[in-house]
Design a protein around this motif. Structure first.
Motif, PDB file in Angstrom:
ATOM      1  N   HIS A  60       0.809  -1.112  -0.225  1.00  0.00           N
ATOM      2  CA  HIS A  60       0.139   0.066   0.234  1.00  0.00           C
ATOM      3  C   HIS A  60       0.980   1.313  -0.181  1.00  0.00           C
ATOM      4  CE1 HIS A  60       0.677  -0.516   4.606  1.00  0.00           C
ATOM      5  NE2 HIS A  60      -0.007  -1.344   4.264  1.00  0.00           N
ATOM      6  N   HIS A  61       1.883   1.421  -1.072  1.00  0.00           N
ATOM      7  CA  HIS A  61       2.753   2.485  -1.009  1.00  0.00           C
ATOM      8  C   HIS A  61       2.042   3.794  -1.038  1.00  0.00           C
ATOM      9  CE1 HIS A  61       6.272   4.701  -1.593  1.00  0.00           C
ATOM     10  NE2 HIS A  61       6.051   5.044  -2.776  1.00  0.00           N
ATOM     11  N   LYS A  62       2.319   4.741  -0.158  1.00  0.00           N
ATOM     12  CA  LYS A  62       1.815   6.291  -0.114  1.00  0.00           C
ATOM     13  C   LYS A  62       2.738   6.928   0.667  1.00  0.00           C
ATOM     14  CE  LYS A  62      -1.271   4.807   3.126  1.00  0.00           C
ATOM     15  NZ  LYS A  62      -0.744   3.124   3.499  1.00  0.00           N
ATOM     16  N   CYS A 104       3.216  -1.247 -10.222  1.00  0.00           N
ATOM     17  CA  CYS A 104       2.132  -1.031  -9.324  1.00  0.00           C
ATOM     18  C   CYS A 104       1.070  -2.032  -9.400  1.00  0.00           C
ATOM     19  CB  CYS A 104       1.757   0.346  -9.135  1.00  0.00           C
ATOM     20  SG  CYS A 104       0.462   0.607  -7.708  1.00  0.00           S
ATOM     21  N   MET A 105       0.727  -3.010  -8.643  1.00  0.00           N
ATOM     22  CA  MET A 105      -0.424  -3.710  -8.573  1.00  0.00           C
ATOM     23  C   MET A 105      -1.519  -3.311  -7.615  1.00  0.00           C
ATOM     24  SD  MET A 105       1.685  -7.242  -7.872  1.00  0.00           S
ATOM     25  CE  MET A 105       2.767  -6.476  -6.684  1.00  0.00           C
ATOM     26  N   ILE A 106      -2.755  -3.888  -7.705  1.00  0.00           N
ATOM     27  CA  ILE A 106      -3.826  -3.290  -6.997  1.00  0.00           C
ATOM     28  C   ILE A 106      -4.323  -4.218  -5.832  1.00  0.00           C
ATOM     29  CG2 ILE A 106      -6.331  -2.632  -7.160  1.00  0.00           C
ATOM     30  CD1 ILE A 106      -4.246  -1.028  -8.990  1.00  0.00           C
ATOM     31  N   GLY A 107      -4.151  -3.676  -4.643  1.00  0.00           N
ATOM     32  CA  GLY A 107      -4.596  -4.508  -3.454  1.00  0.00           C
ATOM     33  C   GLY A 107      -5.492  -3.516  -2.677  1.00  0.00           C
ATOM     34  N   SER A 108      -6.471  -4.065  -2.241  1.00  0.00           N
ATOM     35  CA  SER A 108      -7.570  -3.490  -1.513  1.00  0.00           C
ATOM     36  C   SER A 108      -7.135  -3.141   0.026  1.00  0.00           C
ATOM     37  CB  SER A 108      -8.928  -4.336  -1.307  1.00  0.00           C
ATOM     38  OG  SER A 108      -8.829  -5.541  -0.720  1.00  0.00           O
ATOM     39  N   ASP A 109      -6.447  -4.010   0.687  1.00  0.00           N
ATOM     40  CA  ASP A 109      -6.254  -3.721   2.154  1.00  0.00           C
ATOM     41  C   ASP A 109      -7.600  -3.511   3.164  1.00  0.00           C
ATOM     42  OD1 ASP A 109      -4.418  -3.531   4.458  1.00  0.00           O
ATOM     43  OD2 ASP A 109      -4.103  -1.294   4.046  1.00  0.00           O
ATOM     44  N   GLY A 110      -8.639  -4.022   2.310  1.00  0.00           N
ATOM     45  CA  GLY A 110      -9.802  -4.135   3.188  1.00  0.00           C
ATOM     46  C   GLY A 110      -9.649  -4.971   4.430  1.00  0.00           C
ATOM     47  N   LEU A 111     -10.692  -4.436   5.498  1.00  0.00           N
ATOM     48  CA  LEU A 111     -10.742  -5.118   6.747  1.00  0.00           C
ATOM     49  C   LEU A 111     -12.179  -5.535   6.932  1.00  0.00           C
ATOM     50  CD1 LEU A 111      -8.858  -2.342   8.700  1.00  0.00           C
ATOM     51  CD2 LEU A 111      -7.827  -4.466   7.825  1.00  0.00           C
ATOM     52  N   PRO A 112     -12.345  -6.807   6.667  1.00  0.00           N
ATOM     53  CA  PRO A 112     -13.745  -7.468   6.477  1.00  0.00           C
ATOM     54  C   PRO A 112     -14.305  -7.707   8.039  1.00  0.00           C
ATOM     55  CG  PRO A 112     -12.076  -9.306   6.187  1.00  0.00           C
ATOM     56  CD  PRO A 112     -11.126  -8.017   6.140  1.00  0.00           C
ATOM     57  N   SER A 113     -13.433  -7.632   9.149  1.00  0.00           N
ATOM     58  CA  SER A 113     -14.059  -7.692  10.389  1.00  0.00           C
ATOM     59  C   SER A 113     -14.327  -6.387  10.903  1.00  0.00           C
ATOM     60  CB  SER A 113     -13.198  -8.633  11.261  1.00  0.00           C
ATOM     61  OG  SER A 113     -11.874  -7.586  11.521  1.00  0.00           O
ATOM     62  N   ASP A 114     -14.285  -5.413  10.230  1.00  0.00           N
ATOM     63  CA  ASP A 114     -14.575  -3.899  10.577  1.00  0.00           C
ATOM     64  C   ASP A 114     -16.089  -3.717  10.320  1.00  0.00           C
ATOM     65  OD1 ASP A 114     -14.753  -1.274  10.937  1.00  0.00           O
ATOM     66  OD2 ASP A 114     -12.591  -1.112  10.370  1.00  0.00           O
ATOM     67  N   PRO A 115     -16.828  -3.311  11.304  1.00  0.00           N
ATOM     68  CA  PRO A 115     -18.279  -3.289  11.536  1.00  0.00           C
ATOM     69  C   PRO A 115     -18.627  -1.850  10.565  1.00  0.00           C
ATOM     70  CG  PRO A 115     -17.652  -2.337  13.484  1.00  0.00           C
ATOM     71  CD  PRO A 115     -16.448  -3.126  12.626  1.00  0.00           C
ATOM     72  N   ASN A 116     -17.935  -1.047  10.144  1.00  0.00           N
ATOM     73  CA  ASN A 116     -18.173   0.037   9.397  1.00  0.00           C
ATOM     74  C   ASN A 116     -16.766   0.408   8.264  1.00  0.00           C
ATOM     75  OD1 ASN A 116     -20.092   2.341   8.714  1.00  0.00           O
ATOM     76  ND2 ASN A 116     -18.104   3.573   9.053  1.00  0.00           N
ATOM     77  N   ARG A 159     -13.000   0.549   0.126  1.00  0.00           N
ATOM     78  CA  ARG A 159     -12.240  -0.202  -0.561  1.00  0.00           C
ATOM     79  C   ARG A 159     -12.130  -1.860  -0.244  1.00  0.00           C
ATOM     80  NH1 ARG A 159      -6.610   1.014   3.416  1.00  0.00           N
ATOM     81  NH2 ARG A 159      -7.199  -0.463   5.160  1.00  0.00           N
ATOM     82  N   LEU A 160     -12.851  -2.088   0.712  1.00  0.00           N
ATOM     83  CA  LEU A 160     -13.246  -3.777   0.866  1.00  0.00           C
ATOM     84  C   LEU A 160     -14.061  -3.838  -0.158  1.00  0.00           C
ATOM     85  CD1 LEU A 160     -13.267  -6.298   2.675  1.00  0.00           C
ATOM     86  CD2 LEU A 160     -15.004  -5.375   3.924  1.00  0.00           C
TER      87      LEU A 160
END
Length: 485
Positions: A252-254, A363-375, A379-380
């Motif tokens: 997640h380069h930034k 650069c590839m694409i990665g969501s870095d989503g957090l599926p256990s997050d209630p809100n 990006r998920l």
């Protein structure tokens, strides 16, 4: 099973724009599959299908590969994987940012950020092999490949996380990493940004990368600092793999924080120089906000911070920190300290940097989503359609073919996912059909749990899993083990 007549297929997709994942220009043609394999591509007038699908004016391409996920637990407990399959993702890489569900014996304390994956009871896989077996038993809707988290190794082996590992502790981590890779892990991820691994030095990380190199794997790095000290953090990541030349991905380069906006040209140049000596790539998500646990040190009074959850104050989910602190009559930092443990979205990137990073050829694409997050961060649910609809079609940042390549062929080649990522005869039938005119993410920060528009059909290993906005209930994902996948 009855043999099929010569010149026939299970399914023939007719008349779509074939974007094959290589980056080459799309062409109008047909794609035929038998079982879980592609058998032919082109003008297939001599092949008939048991099922014929007219895909005129649609794009047919390889299934998308989400190279940066935290789906370790959800792929077992919620195997339909709707957040991913609905946006065309057919393969996910788990175990990123130094945190993986295995190998870690039950009974260990679970410090942040391991709680991003689940609760203490979810960490029950002493051996990586048992995690693989759990994934295989669950039969998720998407394919799973997994990294081993350095932080997970440290939590299970290092008595004092405030110090670097002792020689004995390091040997234990090396042994567990090697066993995990024998059992099917594809490499190692580090997360030196997070407190349980901040005491690790280059020597500790380098010793682990030697195991990865020996086993033919890959390393990913959530670097120690993505803000003011980003140059030093990148140099540290490069040095850790220099002697082994193991492939490295900067996660997640930034360039985070207002003072660092505009520095992506500088950091990308560093990555290019490092790539001359050993393979170095990167991934990125298409948003100006990141998401992780609540970290009071990230509260600078300059950026907006959206609270996604708080264990102590669950009612603040979906509210901005500045509004909470005004209500509580305290500073933003004081409010953040009271809200811990919890999660947040940090609006800490600049749009120009995001675009420059996305455009980088590796650069590839990665969501870095957090599926256990209630809100959750949107990006998920929205990463891949956002790249295709917003950045490729509407903004014109790159061609549709380049966008597809970043999320398919480039990702498969980089992570060694054999027979995937490109539409060609003999490859696995991981296939997405989408409407290039309507594809767009639906998830927003206000309503983050929303399926994308324009994803018509998604096939995983030849099985129709998502169709016309609905999950079919069919789950046909496989666990992809190292270089033998």
């Amino acid at each position: 099973m009855t043999a099929m007549p010569e010149g026939s297929a299970d399914i023939v997709f007719r008349g779509g724009t074939i974007i094959d994942g290589t980056g080459d220009a799309g062409v109008i043609g047909d794609v035929a599959i038998v079982g879980n394999r592609i058998i032919a591509i082109g003008s297939l007038n001599d092949i008939s299908g048991v099922k014929e699908v007219n895909i005129a004016n649609k794009v047919i391409c390889p299934g998308f590969i989400d190279v940066h996920t935290h789906d370790d637990q959800v792929c077992i407990t919620s195997p339909r994987m709707t957040a991913k399959i609905s946006q065309g993702v057919t393969t996910v890489i788990t175990g990123n940012c130094g945190i993986s569900l295995a190998p870690l014996a039950p009974g260990n304390d679970i410090p942040q950020p391991l709680n991003l994956l689940g609760q203490a009871e979810n960490f029950k896989y002493s051996e990586f092999e048992s995690f693989v077996q759990a994934v295989q038993k669950s039969v998720p809707a998407v394919n799973i490949a997994s990294l081993v988290g350095h932080t997970t190794l440290r939590v299970g082996a290092v008595a004092d996380l405030g110090n670097k590992a002792t020689p004995q502790e390091l040997k234990l981590m090396q042994r567990r990493l090697k066993n995990a890779m024998k059992a099917g892990a594809i490499g190692l991820s580090t997360g030196l940004f997070y407190s349980p691994s901040q005491a690790a030095d280059i020597g500790e990380v380098s010793a682990l990368t030697k195991i990865v190199a020996e086993m033919g794997g890959i390393c990913t790095a959530h670097i120690r600092n993505e803000m003011d000290q980003i140059r030093d953090a990148l140099d540290e990541a490069f040095q850790a793999i220099r002697s082994t030349k193991v492939p490295l991905i900067i996660s997640h380069h930034k360039c985070a924080g207002v003072k660092n906006w505009g520095r992506s040209g500088e950091t990308l140049a560093m990555i290019d120089v490092a790539n001359r000596y050993s393979p170095v790539g990167l991934d990125c998500y298409p948003y100006i906000a990141g998401s992780t646990i609540i970290i009071p040190d990230l509260v600078d009074g300059e950026i907006d911070i959206l609270i996604t959850w708080s264990e102590k104050y669950p009612d603040v989910s979906g509210r901005y920190l500045k509004d909470i602190c005004a209500e509580w009559n305290c500073s933003e930092r004081e409010a953040a300290e009271r809200l811990v443990p919890g999660g947040a979205c940090y609006f800490q990137m600049n749009e120009k940097d995001v675009r420059r990073i996305l455009q980088h050829p590796r650069c590839m694409i990665g969501s870095d989503g957090l599926p256990s997050d209630p809100n959750p961060h949107p990006r998920l649910w929205g990463t891949f359609p956002r790249v295709l609809g917003h950045y490729a079609r509407d903004v014109g940042l790159f061609s549709l073919e380049t966008a597809v390549h970043k999320m398919t062929g480039l990702a498969a080649r980089t992570f060694g996912l054999m027979n995937r990522g490109i539409l060609k005869s003999g490859n696995q039938a991981d296939i997405v059909i989408f409407d290039p005119e309507t594809i767009m993410d639906g998830a927003t920060f206000d309503t983050p749990v929303q399926a994308a528009q324009g994803i018509e059909d998604v096939y995983v290993n030849g099985e129709l899993t998502w169709s016309r906005g609905q999950h079919t209930g069919k789950c046909n994902g496989k666990y992809l083990s190292g270089n033998a996948n």
